[in-house]
Design a protein around this motif. Structure first.
Motif, PDB file in Angstrom:
ATOM      1  N   LEU A  61       0.850  -1.206   0.000  1.00 14.40           N
ATOM      2  CA  LEU A  61       0.000   0.000   0.000  1.00 14.40           C
ATOM      3  C   LEU A  61       0.883   1.253   0.000  1.00 14.40           C
ATOM      4  CD1 LEU A  61      -2.687   1.518   0.144  1.00 14.40           C
ATOM      5  CD2 LEU A  61      -2.582   1.325   2.619  1.00 14.40           C
ATOM      6  N   ILE A  62       1.951   1.242   0.801  1.00 17.89           N
ATOM      7  CA  ILE A  62       2.853   2.411   0.824  1.00 17.89           C
ATOM      8  C   ILE A  62       3.459   2.608  -0.569  1.00 17.89           C
ATOM      9  CG2 ILE A  62       5.008   3.354   1.791  1.00 17.89           C
ATOM     10  CD1 ILE A  62       4.284   1.935   4.423  1.00 17.89           C
ATOM     11  N   PHE A  63       3.808   1.514  -1.211  1.00 18.63           N
ATOM     12  CA  PHE A  63       4.341   1.600  -2.574  1.00 18.63           C
ATOM     13  C   PHE A  63       3.298   2.233  -3.507  1.00 18.63           C
ATOM     14  CE2 PHE A  63       4.694  -0.301  -6.819  1.00 18.63           C
ATOM     15  CZ  PHE A  63       5.950   0.136  -7.179  1.00 18.63           C
ATOM     16  N   ALA A  64       2.034   1.806  -3.344  1.00 18.79           N
ATOM     17  CA  ALA A  64       0.958   2.352  -4.182  1.00 18.79           C
ATOM     18  C   ALA A  64       0.806   3.855  -3.942  1.00 18.79           C
ATOM     19  CB  ALA A  64      -0.354   1.643  -3.872  1.00 18.79           C
ATOM     20  N   LEU A  65       0.862   4.232  -2.669  1.00 20.16           N
ATOM     21  CA  LEU A  65       0.703   5.657  -2.341  1.00 20.16           C
ATOM     22  C   LEU A  65       1.903   6.467  -2.825  1.00 20.16           C
ATOM     23  CD1 LEU A  65      -0.873   5.443   1.241  1.00 20.16           C
ATOM     24  CD2 LEU A  65      -2.014   5.631  -0.962  1.00 20.16           C
ATOM     25  N   LEU A  66       3.071   5.839  -2.782  1.00 21.86           N
ATOM     26  CA  LEU A  66       4.264   6.527  -3.312  1.00 21.86           C
ATOM     27  C   LEU A  66       4.130   6.730  -4.823  1.00 21.86           C
ATOM     28  CD1 LEU A  66       7.300   4.933  -1.410  1.00 21.86           C
ATOM     29  CD2 LEU A  66       6.552   7.295  -1.322  1.00 21.86           C
ATOM     30  N   LEU A  77      13.872   3.286  -0.562  1.00 16.18           N
ATOM     31  CA  LEU A  77      13.169   3.968   0.527  1.00 16.18           C
ATOM     32  C   LEU A  77      12.210   3.009   1.231  1.00 16.18           C
ATOM     33  CD1 LEU A  77      12.251   7.494  -0.937  1.00 16.18           C
ATOM     34  CD2 LEU A  77      13.689   7.023   1.038  1.00 16.18           C
ATOM     35  N   ILE A  78      11.513   2.223   0.422  1.00 16.42           N
ATOM     36  CA  ILE A  78      10.555   1.270   1.001  1.00 16.42           C
ATOM     37  C   ILE A  78      11.302   0.173   1.774  1.00 16.42           C
ATOM     38  CG2 ILE A  78       8.855  -0.505   0.404  1.00 16.42           C
ATOM     39  CD1 ILE A  78       7.807   1.350  -1.737  1.00 16.42           C
ATOM     40  N   MET A  79      12.401  -0.296   1.163  1.00 15.80           N
ATOM     41  CA  MET A  79      13.186  -1.354   1.830  1.00 15.80           C
ATOM     42  C   MET A  79      13.717  -0.856   3.177  1.00 15.80           C
ATOM     43  SD  MET A  79      13.250  -3.963  -0.221  1.00 15.80           S
ATOM     44  CE  MET A  79      14.657  -5.018  -0.260  1.00 15.80           C
ATOM     45  N   LEU A  80      14.274   0.364   3.163  1.00 15.77           N
ATOM     46  CA  LEU A  80      14.897   0.882   4.379  1.00 15.77           C
ATOM     47  C   LEU A  80      13.880   1.361   5.418  1.00 15.77           C
ATOM     48  CD1 LEU A  80      17.927   2.792   2.852  1.00 15.77           C
ATOM     49  CD2 LEU A  80      18.020   0.792   4.344  1.00 15.77           C
ATOM     50  N   SER A  81      12.618   1.430   5.004  1.00 16.38           N
ATOM     51  CA  SER A  81      11.602   1.824   5.992  1.00 16.38           C
ATOM     52  C   SER A  81      11.033   0.598   6.701  1.00 16.38           C
ATOM     53  CB  SER A  81      10.484   2.609   5.310  1.00 16.38           C
ATOM     54  OG  SER A  81       9.752   1.751   4.464  1.00 16.38           O
ATOM     55  N   PHE A 127      21.858   0.390   8.744  1.00 15.53           N
ATOM     56  CA  PHE A 127      20.584   0.568   8.022  1.00 15.53           C
ATOM     57  C   PHE A 127      19.450   0.902   8.992  1.00 15.53           C
ATOM     58  CE2 PHE A 127      22.808  -2.198   4.841  1.00 15.53           C
ATOM     59  CZ  PHE A 127      22.893  -1.225   3.853  1.00 15.53           C
ATOM     60  N   LYS A 128      19.549   0.317  10.188  1.00 13.29           N
ATOM     61  CA  LYS A 128      18.514   0.628  11.185  1.00 13.29           C
ATOM     62  C   LYS A 128      18.568   2.116  11.540  1.00 13.29           C
ATOM     63  CE  LYS A 128      19.031  -3.540  13.498  1.00 13.29           C
ATOM     64  NZ  LYS A 128      19.367  -4.247  14.717  1.00 13.29           N
ATOM     65  N   THR A 129      19.816   2.616  11.682  1.00 15.88           N
ATOM     66  CA  THR A 129      19.981   4.049  12.005  1.00 15.88           C
ATOM     67  C   THR A 129      19.421   4.907  10.872  1.00 15.88           C
ATOM     68  OG1 THR A 129      21.978   3.425  13.155  1.00 15.88           O
ATOM     69  CG2 THR A 129      21.670   5.783  12.730  1.00 15.88           C
ATOM     70  N   ILE A 130      19.790   4.528   9.653  1.00 19.78           N
ATOM     71  CA  ILE A 130      19.304   5.308   8.485  1.00 19.78           C
ATOM     72  C   ILE A 130      17.770   5.301   8.468  1.00 19.78           C
ATOM     73  CG2 ILE A 130      19.176   5.342   5.937  1.00 19.78           C
ATOM     74  CD1 ILE A 130      22.046   4.199   5.926  1.00 19.78           C
ATOM     75  N   SER A 131      17.186   4.159   8.782  1.00 16.79           N
ATOM     76  CA  SER A 131      15.725   4.013   8.652  1.00 16.79           C
ATOM     77  C   SER A 131      14.975   5.048   9.491  1.00 16.79           C
ATOM     78  CB  SER A 131      15.304   2.593   9.053  1.00 16.79           C
ATOM     79  OG  SER A 131      15.350   2.462  10.449  1.00 16.79           O
ATOM     80  N   TYR A 132      15.567   5.474  10.616  1.00 17.82           N
ATOM     81  CA  TYR A 132      14.858   6.441  11.451  1.00 17.82           C
ATOM     82  C   TYR A 132      14.952   7.879  10.917  1.00 17.82           C
ATOM     83  CZ  TYR A 132      13.518   2.677  14.369  1.00 17.82           C
ATOM     84  OH  TYR A 132      12.929   1.514  14.775  1.00 17.82           O
ATOM     85  N   TYR A 133      15.703   8.044   9.836  1.00 12.67           N
ATOM     86  CA  TYR A 133      15.712   9.346   9.155  1.00 12.67           C
ATOM     87  C   TYR A 133      14.785   9.320   7.931  1.00 12.67           C
ATOM     88  CZ  TYR A 133      19.581  10.590  12.148  1.00 12.67           C
ATOM     89  OH  TYR A 133      20.347  10.857  13.247  1.00 12.67           O
ATOM     90  N   THR A 161       9.368   5.154   7.477  1.00 13.79           N
ATOM     91  CA  THR A 161       9.568   4.167   8.533  1.00 13.79           C
ATOM     92  C   THR A 161       8.459   4.298   9.588  1.00 13.79           C
ATOM     93  OG1 THR A 161      11.935   4.317   8.201  1.00 13.79           O
ATOM     94  CG2 THR A 161      11.221   3.328  10.282  1.00 13.79           C
ATOM     95  N   TYR A 162       8.118   5.563   9.911  1.00 17.81           N
ATOM     96  CA  TYR A 162       7.095   5.796  10.939  1.00 17.81           C
ATOM     97  C   TYR A 162       5.719   5.337  10.446  1.00 17.81           C
ATOM     98  CZ  TYR A 162      10.994   8.330  12.801  1.00 17.81           C
ATOM     99  OH  TYR A 162      12.247   8.637  13.261  1.00 17.81           O
ATOM    100  N   LEU A 163       5.511   5.478   9.146  1.00 20.46           N
ATOM    101  CA  LEU A 163       4.249   5.030   8.552  1.00 20.46           C
ATOM    102  C   LEU A 163       4.186   3.498   8.575  1.00 20.46           C
ATOM    103  CD1 LEU A 163       1.640   5.774   7.042  1.00 20.46           C
ATOM    104  CD2 LEU A 163       2.956   5.761   4.914  1.00 20.46           C
ATOM    105  N   THR A 164       5.302   2.877   8.180  1.00 19.06           N
ATOM    106  CA  THR A 164       5.355   1.411   8.178  1.00 19.06           C
ATOM    107  C   THR A 164       5.113   0.872   9.593  1.00 19.06           C
ATOM    108  OG1 THR A 164       6.975   1.512   6.411  1.00 19.06           O
ATOM    109  CG2 THR A 164       6.820  -0.562   7.581  1.00 19.06           C
ATOM    110  N   GLU A 165       5.792   1.480  10.551  1.00 23.96           N
ATOM    111  CA  GLU A 165       5.657   1.004  11.937  1.00 23.96           C
ATOM    112  C   GLU A 165       4.224   1.149  12.437  1.00 23.96           C
ATOM    113  OE1 GLU A 165       8.678   2.422  14.608  1.00 23.96           O
ATOM    114  OE2 GLU A 165      10.047   0.913  13.785  1.00 23.96           O
TER     115      GLU A 165
END
Lengths: 251, 257
Positions: free
Chosen positions: A66-71, A180-184, A197-203, A207-211
């Motif tokens: 869904l995030i991919f679709a919205l992107l 972007l999707i992978m790292l989120s 990668f975990k550190t990058i993901s919080y930027y 990521t916040y949407l996925t979580e």
């Protein structure tokens, strides 16, 4: 500067006609993500569920698709047409009328909200019948989708103001969407990735949407509580919108 | 405006005053201390070679481009501080303008009329410019002449008292040209002001009340077409085109922008 309601109405109608009358835009912004859903849904039938998470392949990936679709709506369906309108001089023609930029930006946001909402709605129905969304989760799923959509759209407009050429924007955005999707954490659980990668993901805002999706749909743990993720997404949306207003160019 | 007659108080002040306008692109001066006045009820032609700065002048006048020096007043209002208000009073046909390609002519007219508080009936404008019979045709499939007619129609839709047209008849057939001229003449009789950029000498001579010739960053001649011919001719039978060539040179020099 106030929103001109009559102009807004006709600009929204125009935006929808421009999309529905162009098969290429219609396919890539609206239909393409459903091919992904069908593909991953099919793969899920042959891949064993994750023992660690206790989830099937498609259960984990569903919010990510869904995030991919919205992107797709936010990036390819917003930035690229905006750049195209500027490149072709359509924005310049509009600038020779009394139309103000807030009315124009809002009209474009509403058109994409309609498209994005259509996708969220179809995903909700599919998710429900595929057993991926419970009855009680339908409303939260739609609300999170809408919060995510607003954030993604503001990004789309910001990028539409930054890039000058459609070819460059299409290339960069298409190329950038998947990492972007992978790292989120939408495609792979973040905890299996190396720490860097975990550190990058919080930027990465997604990521916040996925979580948030994972917290509500899959009951997974996250760094922030549900309300915390919602607040982060809303703050990002407002900040990006203000930045968009500053960087918007007619010519 | 002309198409639908209405009672108006005739404005007394000039529709446009450009005073000492200077415009640079980086180190390149395109317009140098240029001054120009357009009065109500007048068609004022800006003549100049391709790339001499006519479009730049128009874009400065309507606030699409910043300028380096001088003042521009439209209907008595300064463009730098009153652009929104000015845009409600001015109708503009930009050069090589693009529109939403998948909208029909009628949908485009409807969209643009929604931008104005008190627009004219777009069906009447379409009738006048012979667009009614092709109103369902999409913008992307219009011929050059049809597109020009649509752009002129769009410039009239807000019932403007000042109309700015940037080469409205370039590349179109004589029938369409005549139709556009007729519409402009009608606007003029309704006491509206028209600023017309062109490099068509016939157009300038036939429909312009006054003409300014732009060359080498400045206006090198200004007046009625007859006055310009009289003041600058070399032989008795010189036409406006001959005089234009005397003033701007006949060589194919590089263009400014």
């Amino acid at each position: 500067m106030v929103i001109d309601k009559i102009a807004l109405k006709y600009l929204v109608i125009t935006g929808l006609k421009e999309i529905f009358r162009e098969p290429k835009i219609f396919f890539f912004t609206l239909l393409f993500p459903f091919f992904f859903l069908a593909m991953f849904g099919g793969m899920s039938t042959v891949i064993d569920p994750s023992e660690e998470l206790g989830l099937s392949f498609i259960e984990y990936l569903f919010p990510g698709i869904l995030i991919f679709a919205l992107l797709s709506v936010g990036f390819l369906g917003t930035s690229v047409p905006l750049i195209e309108m500027r490149q072709k001089g359509i924005l310049k023609t509009l600038r020779t009328t009394p139309l103000n930029e807030i009315t124009f930006i809002f009209s474009q946001i509403i058109v994409r909200l309609i498209l994005g909402f259509m996708q969220i709605f179809i995903f909700t129905i599919l998710g429900f019948f595929m057993g991926l969304i419970s009855l009680g989760n339908i409303i939260p799923f739609i609300l999170i989708g809408l919060i995510g959509l607003v954030m993604i759209l503001t990004f789309g407009f910001l990028l539409g103001g930054i890039f000058n050429k459609t070819e460059l924007a299409s290339g960069v955005l298409s190329f950038g969407m998947m990492p972007l999707i992978m790292l989120s954490g939408a495609m792979l659980p973040l905890h299996i990735l190396p720490d860097v990668f975990k550190t990058i993901s919080y930027y990465i805002p997604f990521t916040y949407l996925t979580e948030l999706f994972h917290q509500v749909l899959l009951d997974l743990d996250a760094a922030l509580p549900i309300y915390g993720n919602v607040i982060v997404l809303l703050i990002i949306s407002v900040a990006i919108f203000l930045l968009t207003k500053l960087t918007f160019r007619w010519t | 405006m002309s198409i639908v007659s209405k009672e108006e108080v005739l404005p007394s002040e000039p529709s446009l005053i450009v005073d000492n306008l200077t415009k640079n692109y980086a180190d390149n001066i395109v317009l140098d201390q240029l001054s120009l006045t357009v009065n109500p009820g007048e068609i004022h032609g800006i003549l100049g070679r391709n790339g001499i700065g006519k479009t730049t002048l128009i874009e400065c006048v309507v606030g699409l481009r910043p300028f380096n020096q001088g003042t521009i007043k439209v209907g008595g209002l300064d463009i730098l501080s009153n652009r929104d208000e000015i845009m409600r009073q001015v109708g503009i046909q930009p050069q090589e303008a693009n529109l939403f390609p998948r909208l029909s002519i009628e949908e485009t007219m409807q969209l643009f009329s929604s931008f104005y508080g008190d627009p004219l009936a777009y069906s009447e404008i379409m009738n006048v410019l012979d667009l009614e019979r092709i109103k369902n045709k999409r913008v992307k499939s219009l011929s050059t002449g049809q597109k020009q007619r649509l752009l002129v129609a769009l410039s009239l839709i807000g019932d403007p008292s000042f109309i700015i047209l940037d080469e409205p008849t370039t590349g179109i057939d004589p029938q369409v040209k005549q139709l556009i001229w007729k519409v402009l003449q009608k606007e003029k009789t309704d006491h509206n002001a028209i600023l017309l950029s062109t490099h068509n000498m016939e157009e300038a001579e036939k429909i312009c009340d006054r003409v300014s010739i732009l060359h080498n960053k400045k206006i090198v001649a200004s007046g009625t077409p007859k006055e310009i011919i009289m003041n600058n001719r070399k032989i008795m039978n010189d036409t406006l085109e001959d005089v234009f060539l005397h003033l701007t040179g006949s060589s194919l020099r590089g263009e400014i922008d």
